[in-house]
Design a protein around this motif. Structure first.
Motif, PDB file in Angstrom:
ATOM      1  N   GLY A  16       0.832  -1.197   0.000  1.00  0.00           N
ATOM      2  CA  GLY A  16       0.000   0.000   0.000  1.00  0.00           C
ATOM      3  C   GLY A  16       0.869   1.251   0.000  1.00  0.00           C
ATOM      4  O   GLY A  16       1.957   1.263   0.581  1.00  0.00           O
ATOM      5  N   SER A  17       0.376   2.282  -0.622  1.00  0.00           N
ATOM      6  CA  SER A  17       1.148   3.536  -0.681  1.00  0.00           C
ATOM      7  C   SER A  17       1.298   4.123   0.725  1.00  0.00           C
ATOM      8  O   SER A  17       0.510   3.823   1.627  1.00  0.00           O
ATOM      9  CB  SER A  17       0.461   4.545  -1.603  1.00  0.00           C
ATOM     10  OG  SER A  17      -0.840   4.824  -1.123  1.00  0.00           O
ATOM     11  N   PRO A  18       2.294   4.983   0.942  1.00  0.00           N
ATOM     12  CA  PRO A  18       2.503   5.576   2.274  1.00  0.00           C
ATOM     13  C   PRO A  18       1.286   6.392   2.716  1.00  0.00           C
ATOM     14  O   PRO A  18       0.631   7.050   1.908  1.00  0.00           O
ATOM     15  CB  PRO A  18       3.730   6.473   2.080  1.00  0.00           C
ATOM     16  CG  PRO A  18       4.438   5.928   0.893  1.00  0.00           C
ATOM     17  CD  PRO A  18       3.367   5.375   0.004  1.00  0.00           C
ATOM     18  N   THR A  19       1.016   6.313   4.015  1.00  0.00           N
ATOM     19  CA  THR A  19      -0.085   7.122   4.568  1.00  0.00           C
ATOM     20  C   THR A  19       0.204   8.604   4.390  1.00  0.00           C
ATOM     21  O   THR A  19      -0.693   9.398   4.137  1.00  0.00           O
ATOM     22  CB  THR A  19      -0.265   6.782   6.056  1.00  0.00           C
ATOM     23  OG1 THR A  19      -0.420   5.379   6.185  1.00  0.00           O
ATOM     24  CG2 THR A  19      -1.489   7.497   6.619  1.00  0.00           C
ATOM     25  N   HIS A  20       1.460   8.990   4.542  1.00  0.00           N
ATOM     26  CA  HIS A  20       1.869  10.381   4.371  1.00  0.00           C
ATOM     27  C   HIS A  20       2.928  10.454   3.273  1.00  0.00           C
ATOM     28  O   HIS A  20       4.119  10.315   3.545  1.00  0.00           O
ATOM     29  CB  HIS A  20       2.425  10.945   5.681  1.00  0.00           C
ATOM     30  CG  HIS A  20       1.441  10.925   6.802  1.00  0.00           C
ATOM     31  ND1 HIS A  20       0.382  11.793   6.884  1.00  0.00           N
ATOM     32  CD2 HIS A  20       1.357  10.102   7.887  1.00  0.00           C
ATOM     33  CE1 HIS A  20      -0.312  11.537   7.965  1.00  0.00           C
ATOM     34  NE2 HIS A  20       0.249  10.506   8.602  1.00  0.00           N
ATOM     35  N   PRO A  21       2.502  10.679   2.013  1.00  0.00           N
ATOM     36  CA  PRO A  21       3.504  10.738   0.928  1.00  0.00           C
ATOM     37  C   PRO A  21       4.484  11.894   1.112  1.00  0.00           C
ATOM     38  O   PRO A  21       5.629  11.800   0.694  1.00  0.00           O
ATOM     39  CB  PRO A  21       2.657  10.913  -0.336  1.00  0.00           C
ATOM     40  CG  PRO A  21       1.261  10.582   0.060  1.00  0.00           C
ATOM     41  CD  PRO A  21       1.131  10.844   1.518  1.00  0.00           C
TER      42      PRO A  21
END
Length: 1175
Positions: A949-954
């Motif tokens: 999953g992509s980072p919670t805080h890009p």
């Protein structure tokens, strides 16, 4: 040809002006020199141009001037000579031009109305004052008129006219009722600039018979009252709603002219139901920031300090739900003359050149005219050295007869400016003003400044010499100041000597000698040292100094930065301080300070007092109470008390404490009166009036205090005036229009008699008002209503009783009530420092707009959106407060790659002012957080599927993902590291060509343009070959393997039996002894009662292969619960922290190290655990 002449003339003017700047002399402010030098007159004080006087008092028209010789004075009135000798009511003050017109002895102020001008004249010229217009103030009565009751229908508009009498100056208008209470005003009911009371729509509650208009004439301190106006509102059902109609101004457009620098007031009041709301705009522009205010519920537009740029069309719009009405006011800003360059006095030498420049501006542009000695320059006596060129007078080769006073007059239809500037031509030989043989003393290695104040015309040249036949001083070791001072930046001992200052010009030469002595610095060569001493012992501090033999030092000792106690136990010697019989009170810091006339040094040491060893043979106790108290020598303010001491109980009585009871005001409460040494048994007590005294005595020794003695007989003193006034007097407004005066009331003991009251007095500071006073009962507060907002008041509270007043009280300064600040901070700027920190700047608001005590500024800021997601979220505003008059602040904790808004507000004691316009700023990108999860699924012989999953805080725009992995063999060695870069838009990957039945370790993180974020790790195993699995099963079922296992079990059983038998015989198992002696701290169990762990654990960050994988069964690495872990703010460490912050790295597994190529040692994985990781 004309063009060339113009250029040539301008060059000539420039050259002459530069000559003036170079040649003009500065005359030192030396009283003796000023008495000797000739000087044209200069006006130093004069009355204002428009001078409104009180017709009940004498008229004083000021005109003061200085000059050498002292000037004489004359006056004109209405343009003609005013002969004061012919008017018995007019006198001129001695040595002054100030006129005093005696009105109080029969004169009439109206007879002396007119335009006055003063002239001060001596042999070098004449200076003139402004035209002073004298007008007596007027406060006429209201003309009688018959006022009919106002019958008005509910919802209709109404205007109550004030029409105050025309006064000088104009009166201040306000509306009140019969009880002298201000009538409440609102958006519906308000007072106009002309004093009329406007009702946008009337309501039944407006019915009353006491609408009273008051006119206050401040100059004569009088208030005139109009007859009460009656209003009766009758109701009709239903009430008809109406769209707005302007009550004032009328029509659709009007004009207004205002002068530069004044306050522009524009007003719009509208009728309508519902009550209209007023809005202001400037056509074709914006209302000026920080100078625009809305008053009277936005019905009045106020612009302060107007300029020509504020000219234009201003539109007011009145609106309610039924419609709107508007009015356009065309504003023209004119300007009375104002200075650009006012002429300045000119002191020249004969033959020099100079210029007087007079430049002013205005609208319309002012006319510049020159006068010489009060006479228009066109008809003044000719001066060949003078040439007038418009706003400039050019002087060439001046002579002493050229001295004169010139007046520049700049005028237009709105006013005038008048400035005097003299040209003083002096021919003076050099003079040195510094006293001869003046002695300068300095400490070595410090600067030395030798003065040579001088004057001469032309300006003299200054030279310095050292010694009688020394050469001229030059070089970098000296600094020569324009005022003649010689500076030696670092004086040394060899700098001592005689220095000669020489001043010369073409008229002569003069010299002066001064002496310089350089002294050795004062030093403390043996400083006091830290001491610990037992109680009742003796201690000494040394302070030995070295100083210049010609300086007389003084040594001062301090205790805790204060004077030494006045106690004979403290003995100050030449080089020491000795304390005898040390007590606990002597504990503290002692400082030795050495002062000379040129320098000062100090040193300190601490004294610690400890208890002396006890002596068990003697029993110490508190003393017994005194007895047999007797009062003698009773007087109004004193009495003598005597007593007999009780037993000391082996500890000498050090002092007696005398207490008193006031049976009249506080029966049963005992107060401290005084104390005396333990050797004294009588005392003369000072008494207060109107108190019924009883006394008791308490004995004190080192052990403690005795019980109180029995009370003495009672003694009632006579009444008297109060001796003191209330304390802690304060004036703080609770509302914008009041002043709350509070004080601490006197006690009954302090009242000195019956009937205690207070006289409360107040007056506005710096306004020259009379005191307003009121007498109140024995309370501690009084409220003054109807005050201006936040202005200073002088306040005093005086006590009085039935016998009279207390002494005159001191004055305190208070302030009337605060109101909310009127303006927002301007010029708000944001400087983004990094992705999480920004600095905000703003301009401070003018203090007069704060309308209260400035407490600070508040910065409101909030995140608008994340630039990486472009999705808005719920706005949560954050507030930072900066105390005092700060103009900047830091905004921490910002999120990277986000858009923020902020505004700034000023805060006073009443609250916050309006917000500044929102300021938008953006934070740059940062490194991303770790991917939200990493799953490894679908294991085969040679492949694994990774999902993430992509980072919670890009924290920015993701550029790619970085995957690193390496195999782990059965001996816990790490294989070669493989790195793969994956596009940012991917969320899964199938890894192929892997080895079967092999454990792999994966490291995964995201990247932005700034760098890589934190990584997450995972382990997984590819499926083993079926043939190998069957071989392992076959070995486990072989007969020899089963027999071997049974033999091992039997051997263990025998060992346990032997151990049990040995233990019962009292012996120790050798292995146990060895374990006891060499216990492994990492294997020993930890008890719960010592705050440690009950069993060994790897903690969260375990070693990769120890006891198998800790990965959840769904192969997901969950994100930590908190985003604010210590790791997020640290550099990255191998240990961990408990909840209380204590370090526990030695008890837990180390954090995951960064993957590195090569082999690393680790524990062997259990095949069972390895297989369980896929369950």
């Amino acid at each position: 040809m004309m063009k060339k002449m113009s250029i040539s003339a301008s060059k000539a003017s420039l050259v002459l002006f530069l000559c003036q700047m170079i040649s003009a002399l500065d005359v030192p402010l030396d009283s003796k020199l000023l008495e000797e030098l000739s000087q044209p007159p200069t006006i130093t004080r004069q009355s204002p141009k428009d001078y409104i006087v009180d017709p009940r008092e004498n008229i004083v028209i000021q005109c003061e001037a200085k000059g050498k010789p002292p000037p004489s004075f004359s006056w004109t009135r209405n343009g003609t000579h005013f002969d004061i000798d012919k008017d018995a009511q007019v006198t001129m003050k001695p040595n002054s031009g100030t006129l005093v017109i005696n009105i109080m002895n029969g004169g009439k102020a109206e007879a002396y109305e007119g335009v006055y001008q003063c002239t001060a004249r001596n042999e070098r010229g004449a200076a003139i004052s402004n035209n002073i217009v004298i007008r007596p103030s007027r406060s006429p009565l209201w003309t009688k008129e018959k006022l009919e009751p106002n019958q008005v229908r509910e919802g209709d508009s109404l205007v109550l006219h004030c029409r105050p009498p025309v006064g000088l100056p104009p009166p201040i208008i306000f509306w009140m009722d019969n009880a002298f209470q201000r009538l409440p005003q609102s958006e519906r009911v308000s007072q106009g600039l002309n004093g009329d009371l406007y009702f946008s729509n009337v309501q039944p509650e407006d019915t009353r018979e006491d609408y009273i208009c008051y006119a206050r004439f401040n100059h004569t301190q009088t208030i005139q009252q109009k007859q009460p106006i009656s209003v009766k509102v009758f109701s009709t059902k239903p009430v008809t709603e109406r769209q707005p109609v302007l009550l004032t101004p009328t029509g659709s457009a009007s004009t207004k002219v205002e002068l530069r620098g004044n306050v522009l007031l524009l007003e719009c009041i509208a009728a309508g139901l519902p009550t209209p709301v007023i809005r202001w705009i400037k056509e074709g522009g914006e209302l000026p920031a920080n100078r625009t205010f809305f008053e009277n519920f936005k019905k009045t537009l106020k612009i302060i300090d107007v300029s020509e740029a504020d000219s234009g069309n201003y539109k007011c719009i009145a609106r309610n739900i039924l419609g709107s009405a508007h009015h356009v006011i065309s504003v023209t800003v004119k300007a009375a003359p104002y200075w650009i360059t006012a002429p300045r006095n000119l002191v020249l030498s004969p033959g020099e050149d100079g210029t007087l420049i007079c430049r002013a501006n205005g609208n319309p542009k002012p006319n510049i005219s020159w006068l010489a000695n009060g006479v228009p320059i066109a008809i003044a006596p000719e001066d060949p050295s003078r040439k007038v060129d418009g706003d400039t007078i050019i002087f060439s080769h001046v002579q002493e007869r050229s001295s004169a006073v010139y007046q520049c007059n700049a005028s237009n239809e709105y006013g005038y400016l008048l400035a005097n500037a003299f040209v003083n031509v002096l021919a003076e030989p050099p003079r040195i003003l510094t006293p001869a043989n003046k002695l300068y003393q300095v400490i070595a290695d410090s600067p030395a400044l030798l003065d040579c104040a001088y004057f001469g015309s032309p300006k003299p040249e200054i030279e310095w010499f050292k010694g009688v036949k020394g050469s001229i001083l030059r070089g970098n070791e000296y600094v020569f100041h324009d005022n003649g001072t010689l500076e030696i930046p670092v004086a040394q001992k060899d700098s001592t000597g005689t220095y000669t200052c020489v001043a010369r010009n073409e008229l002569g030469k003069i010299q002066n000698e001064v002496q310089l002595e350089v002294k050795d610095p004062t030093m403390i060569i043996k400083q006091p040292e830290y001491k610990v001493i037992q109680r009742y012992g003796q201690v000494s501090f040394e302070c030995i100094i070295k100083h210049d033999s010609t300086l007389l030092p003084t040594v001062i000792w301090l205790k805790d930065n204060d004077e030494l106690p006045d106690d004979e136990r403290f003995l100050v010697g030449k080089d020491n301080l000795t304390i005898m019989n040390v007590t606990d009170k002597d504990d503290g810091t002692y400082t030795c300070i050495v002062n000379t006339t040129l320098d000062s040094v100090s040193a300190s040491a601490v004294l610690t007092v400890v208890a002396a060893p006890p002596t068990p043979a003697i029993i110490y106790a508190r003393p017994n109470p005194p007895f047999d108290l007797e009062l003698t020598g009773q007087l109004e303010r004193s009495v003598e008390l005597s007593w007999i001491p009780g037993d000391e109980n082996n500890s000498p009585i050090t002092n007696f404490v005398i207490e008193y009871e006031d049976g009249l005001h506080e029966p049963g409460v005992w107060h401290y009166q005084t104390e005396v040494p333990g050797t004294q048994t009588t005392v003369q007590l000072k008494l207060s009036p109107y108190v019924n005294y009883s006394f008791r005595v308490i004995a004190v020794n080192e052990i403690g205090r005795s019980q109180p003695s029995e009370p003495s007989e009672q003694y009632l003193t006579k009444s008297a005036n109060p001796d003191e006034n209330p304390s802690n007097v304060q004036g703080i407004g609770s509302e914008p229009d009041n002043l709350v005066i509070t004080w601490e009331s006197l006690t009954g003991f302090q009242s000195n008699g019956p009937g205690l009251q207070y006289k409360v007095s107040w007056r506005q500071k710096d306004v020259d008002d009379e005191w307003t006073s009121v007498i109140v009962a024995n309370v501690s507060k009084y409220i003054v209503s109807g005050t201006p907002t936040f202005v200073p008041y002088e306040i005093k509270v005086q006590a009085l009783n039935d016998l009279g007043y207390a002494p005159e009280p001191s004055e305190v300064i208070g302030h009337s009530g605060e109101d909310l600040p009127m303006v927002a901070p301007g010029n708000v700027q944001v400087h983004v420092i990094n992705s999480t920190l920004a600095k905000v700047h703003w301009d401070p608001v003018p203090l007069k707009t704060v309308r209260g005590h400035l407490q600070g500024y508040k910065v409101y800021y909030w995140k608008v959106q994340s630039l990486s997601r472009r999705s808005r979220r719920h706005v949560e505003k954050k507030i930072l407060t900066f105390r005092g008059n700060k103009t900047f602040g830091m905004l921490p904790g910002l999120e990277p790659y986000s858009s923020y808004k902020l505004n700034v507000r000023v805060v006073n004691g009443k609250g916050e002012g309006p917000a500044s316009p929102d300021k938008v700023f953006k934070t740059p990108e940062g490194v991303p957080s770790s991917p939200s999860f990493l799953k490894i699924t679908n294991p085969t012989l040679d492949s694994l599927t990774l999902e993430w999953g992509s980072p919670t805080h890009p924290n920015g725009v993701l550029t790619s993902y970085i995957l690193k992995f390496q195999p782990i063999n059965n001996t816990h060695e790490l294989g070669p590291l493989v790195e793969i870069r994956i596009p940012a838009n991917e969320s899964s990957l199938i890894l192929k060509n892997l080895n079967y039945s092999t454990r792999y370790k994966f490291y995964f993180n995201a990247q932005t343009s700034v760098g890589s974020g934190s990584q997450i790790t995972e382990e997984a195993v590819t499926i083993m070959d079926e043939a190998m699995a069957s071989r392992q099963v076959d070995i486990a079922t072989q007969g020899w393997f089963i027999g071997l296992m049974c033999a091992v079990a039997l051997l263990i059983l025998i060992l346990l039996i032997v151990c049990f038998i040995r233990r019962n015989k009292g012996g120790k198992y050798p292995v146990k002894e060895k374990e006891d002696a060499h216990a492994d701290p990492e294997i020993q169990p930890m008890k719960e009662d010592d705050g440690t762990f009950g069993e060994y654990s790897d903690a969260e960050d375990h070693k990769p292969l120890k006891k198998g994988s800790r990965t959840p069964s769904d192969r997901t690495v969950k994100k930590e619960d908190s985003d604010d872990s210590l790791v997020d703010y640290g550099e990255g460490v191998n240990g961990q922290f408990n909840e209380d912050g204590s370090f526990i790295g030695q008890y837990s597994g180390k954090k995951e190290k960064e993957p590195a190529e090569g082999n690393e040692s680790s524990e062997a994985p259990s095949p069972v655990n390895a297989m369980n990781s896929f369950v």
